[in-house]
Write a protein that holds these residues in place. Structure first.
Motif, mmCIF file in Angstrom:
data_model
loop_
_atom_site.group_PDB
_atom_site.id
_atom_site.type_symbol
_atom_site.label_atom_id
_atom_site.label_comp_id
_atom_site.label_asym_id
_atom_site.label_seq_id
_atom_site.Cartn_x
_atom_site.Cartn_y
_atom_site.Cartn_z
ATOM 1 N N SER A 1 -150.079 -34.628 -72.900
ATOM 2 C CA SER A 1 -150.748 -35.917 -73.093
ATOM 3 C C SER A 1 -152.071 -36.014 -72.334
ATOM 4 O O SER A 1 -152.558 -37.100 -72.086
ATOM 5 C CB SER A 1 -149.828 -37.055 -72.653
ATOM 6 N N ALA A 2 -152.638 -34.885 -71.953
ATOM 7 C CA ALA A 2 -153.902 -34.898 -71.204
ATOM 8 C C ALA A 2 -154.685 -33.617 -71.488
ATOM 9 O O ALA A 2 -154.106 -32.585 -71.851
ATOM 10 C CB ALA A 2 -153.640 -35.034 -69.714
ATOM 11 N N GLU A 3 -155.988 -33.726 -71.337
ATOM 12 C CA GLU A 3 -156.845 -32.548 -71.420
ATOM 13 C C GLU A 3 -158.025 -32.739 -70.471
ATOM 14 O O GLU A 3 -158.335 -33.854 -70.034
ATOM 15 C CB GLU A 3 -157.347 -32.325 -72.842
ATOM 16 N N MET A 4 -158.682 -31.647 -70.161
ATOM 17 C CA MET A 4 -159.850 -31.669 -69.279
ATOM 18 C C MET A 4 -161.064 -31.179 -70.055
ATOM 19 O O MET A 4 -161.029 -30.101 -70.669
ATOM 20 C CB MET A 4 -159.603 -30.788 -68.051
ATOM 21 N N LEU A 5 -162.151 -31.980 -70.027
ATOM 22 C CA LEU A 5 -163.377 -31.654 -70.745
ATOM 23 C C LEU A 5 -164.530 -31.511 -69.758
ATOM 24 O O LEU A 5 -164.676 -32.331 -68.839
ATOM 25 C CB LEU A 5 -163.732 -32.756 -71.752
ATOM 26 N N ALA A 6 -165.330 -30.486 -69.949
ATOM 27 C CA ALA A 6 -166.617 -30.401 -69.260
ATOM 28 C C ALA A 6 -167.630 -31.171 -70.095
ATOM 29 O O ALA A 6 -167.702 -30.986 -71.318
ATOM 30 C CB ALA A 6 -167.056 -28.953 -69.116
ATOM 31 N N VAL A 7 -168.392 -32.044 -69.479
ATOM 32 C CA VAL A 7 -169.353 -32.854 -70.221
ATOM 33 C C VAL A 7 -170.716 -32.775 -69.523
ATOM 34 O O VAL A 7 -170.846 -32.248 -68.417
ATOM 35 C CB VAL A 7 -168.896 -34.324 -70.322
ATOM 36 N N GLY A 8 -171.739 -33.321 -70.196
ATOM 37 C CA GLY A 8 -173.082 -33.323 -69.632
ATOM 38 C C GLY A 8 -173.610 -31.918 -69.455
ATOM 39 O O GLY A 8 -173.375 -31.030 -70.279
ATOM 40 N N ALA A 9 -174.342 -31.696 -68.355
ATOM 41 C CA ALA A 9 -174.921 -30.375 -68.102
ATOM 42 C C ALA A 9 -173.840 -29.314 -67.966
ATOM 43 O O ALA A 9 -173.999 -28.177 -68.415
ATOM 44 C CB ALA A 9 -175.783 -30.422 -66.845
ATOM 45 N N TYR A 10 -172.716 -29.675 -67.357
ATOM 46 C CA TYR A 10 -171.605 -28.725 -67.236
ATOM 47 C C TYR A 10 -171.076 -28.353 -68.618
ATOM 48 O O TYR A 10 -170.745 -27.198 -68.882
ATOM 49 C CB TYR A 10 -170.522 -29.350 -66.365
ATOM 50 N N ARG B 1 -172.808 -28.125 -71.200
ATOM 51 C CA ARG B 1 -173.803 -27.221 -71.798
ATOM 52 C C ARG B 1 -173.851 -25.875 -71.067
ATOM 53 O O ARG B 1 -174.722 -25.064 -71.350
ATOM 54 C CB ARG B 1 -175.202 -27.858 -71.744
ATOM 55 N N ARG B 2 -172.968 -25.672 -70.112
ATOM 56 C CA ARG B 2 -172.926 -24.464 -69.291
ATOM 57 C C ARG B 2 -174.192 -24.323 -68.445
ATOM 58 O O ARG B 2 -174.767 -23.252 -68.314
ATOM 59 C CB ARG B 2 -172.734 -23.208 -70.157
ATOM 60 N N GLU B 3 -174.619 -25.450 -67.837
ATOM 61 C CA GLU B 3 -175.818 -25.455 -67.002
ATOM 62 C C GLU B 3 -175.451 -25.925 -65.595
ATOM 63 O O GLU B 3 -175.784 -27.030 -65.181
ATOM 64 C CB GLU B 3 -176.896 -26.349 -67.607
ATOM 65 N N ILE B 4 -174.742 -25.086 -64.869
ATOM 66 C CA ILE B 4 -174.380 -25.390 -63.484
ATOM 67 C C ILE B 4 -175.357 -24.676 -62.561
ATOM 68 O O ILE B 4 -175.511 -23.452 -62.610
ATOM 69 C CB ILE B 4 -172.947 -24.929 -63.183
ATOM 70 N N PHE B 5 -176.037 -25.450 -61.735
ATOM 71 C CA PHE B 5 -176.955 -24.894 -60.743
ATOM 72 C C PHE B 5 -176.228 -24.770 -59.409
ATOM 73 O O PHE B 5 -175.151 -25.357 -59.217
ATOM 74 C CB PHE B 5 -178.192 -25.774 -60.634
ATOM 75 N N PRO B 6 -176.786 -24.012 -58.463
ATOM 76 C CA PRO B 6 -176.047 -23.706 -57.233
ATOM 77 C C PRO B 6 -175.422 -24.901 -56.536
ATOM 78 O O PRO B 6 -174.287 -24.816 -56.068
ATOM 79 C CB PRO B 6 -177.101 -23.015 -56.362
ATOM 80 N N TYR B 7 -176.144 -26.010 -56.421
ATOM 81 C CA TYR B 7 -175.592 -27.157 -55.707
ATOM 82 C C TYR B 7 -175.618 -28.423 -56.556
ATOM 83 O O TYR B 7 -175.594 -29.529 -56.027
ATOM 84 C CB TYR B 7 -176.343 -27.388 -54.391
ATOM 85 N N SER B 8 -175.651 -28.272 -57.864
ATOM 86 C CA SER B 8 -175.626 -29.453 -58.720
ATOM 87 C C SER B 8 -174.196 -29.905 -58.937
ATOM 88 O O SER B 8 -173.246 -29.139 -58.780
ATOM 89 C CB SER B 8 -176.286 -29.137 -60.068
ATOM 90 N N ALA B 9 -174.036 -31.158 -59.270
ATOM 91 C CA ALA B 9 -172.709 -31.700 -59.546
ATOM 92 C C ALA B 9 -172.320 -31.385 -60.982
ATOM 93 O O ALA B 9 -173.170 -31.326 -61.875
ATOM 94 C CB ALA B 9 -172.705 -33.207 -59.319
ATOM 95 N N ALA B 10 -171.012 -31.160 -61.192
ATOM 96 C CA ALA B 10 -170.496 -30.902 -62.530
ATOM 97 C C ALA B 10 -169.680 -32.102 -62.976
ATOM 98 O O ALA B 10 -168.912 -32.676 -62.196
ATOM 99 C CB ALA B 10 -169.641 -29.637 -62.530
ATOM 100 N N ASP B 11 -169.850 -32.484 -64.228
ATOM 101 C CA ASP B 11 -169.185 -33.676 -64.765
ATOM 102 C C ASP B 11 -167.947 -33.284 -65.561
ATOM 103 O O ASP B 11 -168.008 -32.410 -66.442
ATOM 104 C CB ASP B 11 -170.134 -34.470 -65.651
ATOM 105 N N LEU B 12 -166.847 -33.945 -65.263
ATOM 106 C CA LEU B 12 -165.574 -33.708 -65.941
ATOM 107 C C LEU B 12 -165.028 -35.023 -66.476
ATOM 108 O O LEU B 12 -165.210 -36.083 -65.864
ATOM 109 C CB LEU B 12 -164.548 -33.109 -64.985
ATOM 110 N N ASP C 1 -172.203 -33.488 -75.099
ATOM 111 C CA ASP C 1 -172.145 -32.102 -74.609
ATOM 112 C C ASP C 1 -170.751 -31.838 -74.029
ATOM 113 O O ASP C 1 -170.597 -31.581 -72.837
ATOM 114 C CB ASP C 1 -173.220 -31.867 -73.537
ATOM 115 N N ARG C 2 -169.747 -31.940 -74.849
ATOM 116 C CA ARG C 2 -168.372 -31.762 -74.388
ATOM 117 C C ARG C 2 -167.913 -30.325 -74.646
ATOM 118 O O ARG C 2 -168.328 -29.673 -75.592
ATOM 119 C CB ARG C 2 -167.449 -32.763 -75.076
ATOM 120 N N ARG C 3 -167.019 -29.879 -73.779
ATOM 121 C CA ARG C 3 -166.468 -28.529 -73.910
ATOM 122 C C ARG C 3 -165.041 -28.539 -73.380
ATOM 123 O O ARG C 3 -164.798 -28.967 -72.255
ATOM 124 C CB ARG C 3 -167.351 -27.547 -73.130
ATOM 125 N N PHE C 4 -164.117 -28.082 -74.180
ATOM 126 C CA PHE C 4 -162.705 -28.062 -73.795
ATOM 127 C C PHE C 4 -162.495 -27.027 -72.694
ATOM 128 O O PHE C 4 -162.948 -25.884 -72.787
ATOM 129 C CB PHE C 4 -161.832 -27.722 -75.007
#
Length: 904
Positions: free
Chosen positions: A140-149, A151-162, A219-222
């Protein structure tokens, strides 16, 4: 990096080399202390928490997902359906982190950073999800990467959105506990994660307060969880996006416009924010979002993907160097970046110019994407109505408040249409549509070839620069790249960083901003700045001011900036065949652009000798007005804090001191020796003010000498010339009482509106009077015979055969009217030893000059020198007046002031 190699002391590697073994995250000590405090507090009793703070980033949770700490939060939890936890390795101390950083420092390519960190982050969040949420909510739950995350755009100290997507509201304690455990695991892993727990219904909610989540879901990603729940989301979300695309675009556009305004709507900052500033990574995301909502713009989004490498590389470097989410490319970082192996062949300014050029391309596409998005809301009926707008003509049409070409193919056969388009924009203040800009870009080669040929283009350019929205036209010319086609000299400063601590922008942006400062002067309400708005209104040819500003920075970066800029301007003016007198004005403004700025910072503004020296350099009141507005615009454009109230006051004082000196010289500085390059007849000008030589071209002096020769037989000669939108009447005659007033009356009685006037007398009692007047009823143009009649009337007045007072009795006098400004009359008896200076500023009206002159004449005063200027509804009149060869007494001044005010 080889074992023997040493990391650069000022580079990103320095931080890791000195502290990797003990401190692997810049905020580790703070986190350890905070963790200890939390454990002590929460061992006593459970407390509700409304948010979590990861690496100083606050994460808001929905009411349905509010967490509650438990007494055993710090202990691994076994039983109750949970798997046994293992503390994950911190990302910043992992082998993967070091490998990614080393590879970046060797190549400078950001793609490896983004993909590598995304992969590492994916592994950590999946592990945390599996250890906390998965056991409690397996279906009954799933986790999605959204926003820049997403889009696979994680920078060294940037925040990732879930987004933790739940089937329904999570009110049970096990779900809340799972979310708390998930958050703690991410904290322990050293990740900067922003996450929110939402239900499927909330992810489909398009109310205004939820639109930010909707945008992130573009920009969602399962990542992990229930595939069936994800399938339900993917089945329903695209329908919602399509149905509510308009509201979503409006939200995106508003956010982008607000962000752009924060950075003054320009990408040409000397210290840009590579993420938020126009032309940065934020604009690439903007273009991508709008393309997903508007498929017809997708090609532009794909075309720009390679442009993201440069800002991504810059952001990666900034993060590694600072050890935190640092995105401002300040000067120190630019120099440090230039020392890296992957850019060592370039100087900081060269690398920055490449970055800014790339940013300009991105920002142009972002502007156009916003324009296209904001214009898709109108209905077909609205489009038709706007298509028929009254501003449209045979070549251009206005639709949705944007200018379009009716026949774009005309650009291929008629390059001059570009000038007509620019004048249309400059006259009406309507921006070009993005389709029009793209058409102009494709016409670059043809337009450049057309402009490269010497030809009289100054008349077209002058018409553009005289329009109220000339700055908008020049900005459009720069946005399309055609400014370098028109003036190749502009290439030297395009995207050029300026080595000046007071400048905020590049040389080209500073130039356009200074022109926009001039354009904004008429709308200013600040009393301290309105003085310069008044000066602008008194300038006869503002096109020369804008042209000089356009070239004043073209020498930036050279060994002799002013000399190079003047050289560039001379080449351009010769190519467009600008008139010689106009060229000299432009050259003067460029070569003397720093004179007033230097004077206003000194302490000798009250020193008469300093004022005289500056007056000698400036030469005329007309040039002083131009230079003052030029200086105001140049300083204002440097940055918003440059023109402080003190500087404004100093600039006003400098203008007043020099203007007073130039006005005083009208009477005190007389031509004693005729210049040797003039003919024998030039003795006629002996006794004229020195200003005469400064303000007259050789051609004009030659014409006056011919007129003097023509006056010999009868004692008077008159010449009438048609000039731009006006006429100029020049008279040589023998002086007599009330002559100047009589000339003014004759011209006014003919229905003419006097705009400017000058009156000089020589040592032999001859006068040279010049009147510039408008013909509001076009009498002289429609009736050529009236030209001879006016000249004959003036000759009869000069010879005393016609009484001007009788002529003025037939002119209807204006009735009582409300004055826009109270008239000002000032007397200065210290300006000259033999006459009194009288300066009058009043609302203009027909016959005003005649009325003022008659006040002096009827009081037995002699008018020696006159300088009159009228702009709009404001007249500025300067007279040198004496009675019986002496200055005016105090009693006479009082009487004259009362009379002068009464006739204004």
């Amino acid at each position: 990096m080889p074992a023997s190699a040493k990391p650069p002391l000022n580079g990103p590697g320095a931080r890791r080399a000195t502290a990797a073994s003990t401190i692997t995250h810049p905020d580790t000590n703070k986190k350890m202390a905070m963790s200890l405090i939390i454990r002590i507090l929460f061992q006593r009793r459970p407390r509700p928490i409304d948010n979590l703070d990861f690496a100083h980033k606050r994460i808001q949770l929905s009411a349905a997902c509010r967490l509650r700490d438990t007494r055993g939060l710090e202990q691994p939890i076994c039983g109750s359906g949970y798997a046994v936890e293992t503390v994950p390795e911190k990302l910043q101390s992992s082998d993967a982190w070091r490998r990614i950083e080393d590879e970046f420092l060797a190549t400078g390519r950001a793609a490896g950073v983004l993909s590598g960190l995304t992969e590492a982050t994916d592994a950590i969040v999946r592990q945390a999800y599996g250890a906390s949420i998965q056991p409690v909510c397996p279906e009954s739950a799933e986790m999605l990467a959204v926003g820049a995350y997403g889009r696979r755009e994680i920078f060294p100290y940037s925040a990732a959105d879930l987004v933790i997507l739940l089937e329904r509201n999570a009110q049970s304690e096990p779900v809340k506990g799972a979310l708390a455990r998930f958050a703690r695991l991410l904290w322990d892993a050293g990740l900067r994660l922003n996450y929110t727990a939402r239900t499927l219904a909330e992810c489909l909610d398009t109310r205004e307060q939820n639109l930010e989540l909707i945008v992130n879901l573009l920009d969602r990603r399962f990542l992990a969880g229930d595939r069936a729940l994800d399938a339900r989301l993917e089945a329903r979300l695209p329908v919602v996006l399509l149905k509510h695309a308009r509201e979503i675009r409006q939200h995106i556009s508003h956010s982008a416009r607000t962000r752009h305004a924060k950075y003054q709507n320009t990408c040409h900052h000397l210290e840009p924010d590579v993420k938020e500033a126009p032309g940065g990574l934020g604009d690439l995301s903007l273009i991508d979002w709008l393309a997903k909502l508007n498929p017809e713009y997708r090609s532009s989004s794909e075309k720009l993907k390679p442009s993201g490498e440069l800002p991504s590389s810059a952001r990666s470097f900034l993060h590694y160097q600072a050890g935190q989410d640092q995105n401002v490319l300040h000067f120190d970082a630019q120099h440090s970046l230039a020392q890296q192996a992957f850019v060592s062949s370039k100087k900081p300014a060269e690398w920055m110019r490449e970055y800014l050029r790339n940013a300009r391309m991105i920002f142009n596409e972002a502007r156009r994407a916003l324009d296209a998005s904001e214009r898709t809301h109108n209905s077909l009926l609205e489009n038709f109505r706007e298509y028929r707008t009254r501003l449209s003509n045979g070549e251009f049409t206005v639709s949705r408040d944007r200018v379009l070409l009716r026949n774009p193919a005309q650009l291929d056969t008629d390059p001059a249409i570009v000038f007509r388009l620019l004048e249309f924009v400059a006259r009406h203040g309507i921006q070009m549509a993005h389709e029009t800009e793209r058409r102009l870009e494709t016409a670059y080669a043809l337009f450049a070839e057309y402009c490269a040929q010497p030809q009289p283009l100054w008349s077209e350019l002058k018409s553009i620069l005289r329009c109220p929205h000339a700055a908008l036209a020049l900005r459009a010319l720069e946005n399309t790249g055609l400014l370098t086609a028109l003036f190749p000299e502009w290439t030297d400063i395009q995207d050029l960083p300026v080595a000046d601590p007071e400048h905020r922008y590049t040389a080209d942006e500073h130039t356009l901003s200074s022109i926009e400062c001039v354009a904004g002067l008429p709308a200013l309400t600040d009393p301290t700045r309105q003085r310069f708005s008044e000066l602008l209104s008194e300038i006869d040819n503002p096109a020369l001011l804008l042209f000089a500003l356009l070239f004043h920075e073209t020498g930036s970066g050279g060994s002799d900036p002013l000399g190079i800029a003047a050289k560039h301007a001379r080449a351009a003016m010769a190519r467009i065949q600008m008139h010689a007198e106009d060229r000299s004005t432009v050259e003067f403004l460029i070569e003397h652009q720093h004179d007033l700025a230097t004077a206003m910072t000194g302490r000798d503004l009250d020193d008469p000798a300093a004022a005289r020296a500056l007056a000698d350099r400036v030469g005329t009141v007309e040039l002083l007005k131009l230079l003052s507005v030029f200086t105001y615009a140049d300083i204002s454009a440097a940055n918003s804090e440059a023109l402080t109230p003190w500087r404004l006051e100093q600039l006003s004082r400098a203008y007043s001191a020099i203007n007073h000196e130039l006005t005083r010289e009208l009477e005190t500085d007389r031509i004693q020796q005729v210049p040797g390059n003039l003919p024998e007849s030039a003795r006629f000008i002996k006794g004229f003010p020195v200003r005469y030589l400064r303000a007259r071209t050789p051609g004009e002096i030659e014409a006056h000498l011919r007129l003097f020769e023509l006056s010999r037989p009868t004692g008077v000669a008159v010449q009438l010339d048609e000039i731009e939108a006006a006429h100029r009447l020049t008279i040589v005659a023998r002086d007599r009482p009330s002559l100047f007033a009589s000339f003014a009356g004759a011209i006014t009685s003919f229905g003419m509106d006097i705009l400017k006037a000058e009156a000089f007398s020589n040592v032999n009692g001859l006068v040279l009077d010049t009147f510039v007047f408008a013909d509001p009823k076009r009498m002289l143009q429609l009736n050529p015979s009236e030209v001879e009649r006016l000249q004959d009337l003036v000759q009869r007045v000069a010879l005393g055969k016609t009484d001007a007072q009788r002529l003025m009795r037939n002119v209807s006098q204006p009735g009582s009217r409300k004055r826009a400004h109270s008239p000002q009359v000032q007397f200065d008896s210290e300006a000259c030893a033999t006459a009194t200076l009288v300066e009058i500023v009043a609302d203009d009206r027909p016959g005003l000059l005649y009325s003022l002159a008659m006040v002096f004449s009827s009081s037995a005063c002699n008018i020696d020198t006159v300088l009159i200027d009228t702009k709009g509804h404001r007249a500025i009149d300067v007279f040198y007046v004496a009675r019986d060869g002496r200055k005016l007494s105090a009693e006479l001044q009082t009487m004259l002031k009362e009379k002068l005010i009464s006739v204004c």
